[in-house]
Design an enzyme around this catalytic site. Structure first.
Site, PDB file in Angstrom:
ATOM      1  N   GLY A   1      52.520  27.946  33.055  1.00 48.16           N
ATOM      2  CA  GLY A   1      51.692  27.509  31.934  1.00 48.16           C
ATOM      3  C   GLY A   1      51.305  28.728  31.113  1.00 48.16           C
TER       4      GLY A   1
ATOM      5  CB  THR B   1      55.535  24.590  29.830  1.00 49.49           C
ATOM      6  OG1 THR B   1      54.357  25.360  30.122  1.00 49.49           O
ATOM      7  CG2 THR B   1      55.778  23.594  30.951  1.00 49.49           C
TER       8      THR B   1
ATOM      9  CB  VAL C   1      48.850  32.567  33.867  1.00 52.22           C
ATOM     10  CG1 VAL C   1      48.356  32.469  32.426  1.00 52.22           C
ATOM     11  CG2 VAL C   1      47.949  31.744  34.786  1.00 52.22           C
ATOM     12  CE  LYS C   2      56.502  31.425  29.679  1.00 50.93           C
ATOM     13  NZ  LYS C   2      57.399  30.393  29.078  1.00 50.93           N
ATOM     14  CB  ILE C   3      50.274  36.952  29.747  1.00 53.53           C
ATOM     15  CG1 ILE C   3      49.310  36.096  30.564  1.00 53.53           C
ATOM     16  CG2 ILE C   3      49.565  37.931  28.815  1.00 53.53           C
ATOM     17  CD1 ILE C   3      48.258  36.796  31.296  1.00 53.53           C
TER      18      ILE C   3
END
Ligand code: E4P
Length: 219
Positions: A56, A27, A85-87
């Site tokens: 996310g 996402t 976790v997308k950064i």
């Protein structure tokens, strides 16, 4: 190559998971905003639908490493069993990725458009790099060439343990080219997964088999 679905639409995720070929869900803030539901609730629901990784992203309102880290911890806590976790890629993002790696929080460095960005993200400790193929095509640069470069570079260095995830996929040809390039994963919108399953000769072939059968054996 693994296939993930790139959406926050719960109905499309459900239909894609039922095909038995989708093993993760990506996402981003735009995709979740499009669905109009609460950000964290949407991620929690998606994470409950699969055992595979669910991605996310920090919301891009945090720009300093310390704020990114704080938000990353919150997103990870939604579903520690499968949340990644997308950064976004930049120097603050790299600092956050390396700190989160030390805490055991897996990350995906996103918005990557060059081989050098991917190399830095992998060295910082990202578990995945998201290469945006379609957005590079949009500005006249062949996106799948960057996928090839990153696959080749990572193969040179066995100490790099970072998956090459092809994102911003717009067409079935993007998927084929990423598979030829050796991407570990392609994350694909639902409509493109549907296009991949279709071929006009398959449709007409099924129709012909059906008609030939009925002519001799009846319904
Ligand atoms: C990656 O995970 C992103 O969600 C996505 O692939 C971006 O695609 P777009 O360029 O079609 O917005």
């Amino acid at each position: 190559m693994k296939i993930f679905i790139d959406t926050a639409n719960l109905a499309d995720i459900q239909k894609a998971l039922e095909l038995g070929i989708v093993t993760g869900v990506t996402t981003n803030p735009s995709l979740i905003a499009k669905e109009g539901l609460d950000y964290y609730t949407t991620l929690k629901k998606i994470a409950s639908m699969t055992d595979g990784p669910v991605f996310g992203e920090v919301k891009a309102t945090a720009t300093l490493a310390e704020d990114i880290i704080k938000e990353a911890r919150e997103i990870y806590a939604i579903a520690p069993k499968n949340m990644v976790v997308k950064i976004p890629m930049n120097t603050e993002g790299l600092k956050a990725i390396s700190a989160l790696k030390k805490e055991g929080i897996p990350t995906n460095c996103t918005l990557i458009f060059s081989a050098n960005q991917a190399l830095l993200a992998a060295l910082a400790g990202a578990s995945y790099v998201s290469l945006f193929v379609g957005r590079l095509d949009d500005i006249g640069q062949k996106g799948t060439d960057v996928v090839s470069e990153v696959v080749d570079i990572f193969a040179n260095y066995p100490d790099i343990h970072c998956e090459v995830l092809a994102a911003s996929i717009r067409t079935p040809m993007h998927v084929t080219d990423c598979a030829i390039a050796g991407a570990d994963v392609a994350t694909i919108p639902y409509n493109v997964i549907m296009q991949m399953a279709k071929h006009p000769l398959t449709e007409s072939g099924i129709e012909r088999f059906k008609n030939d059968y009925i002519k001799v054996f009846g319904e």
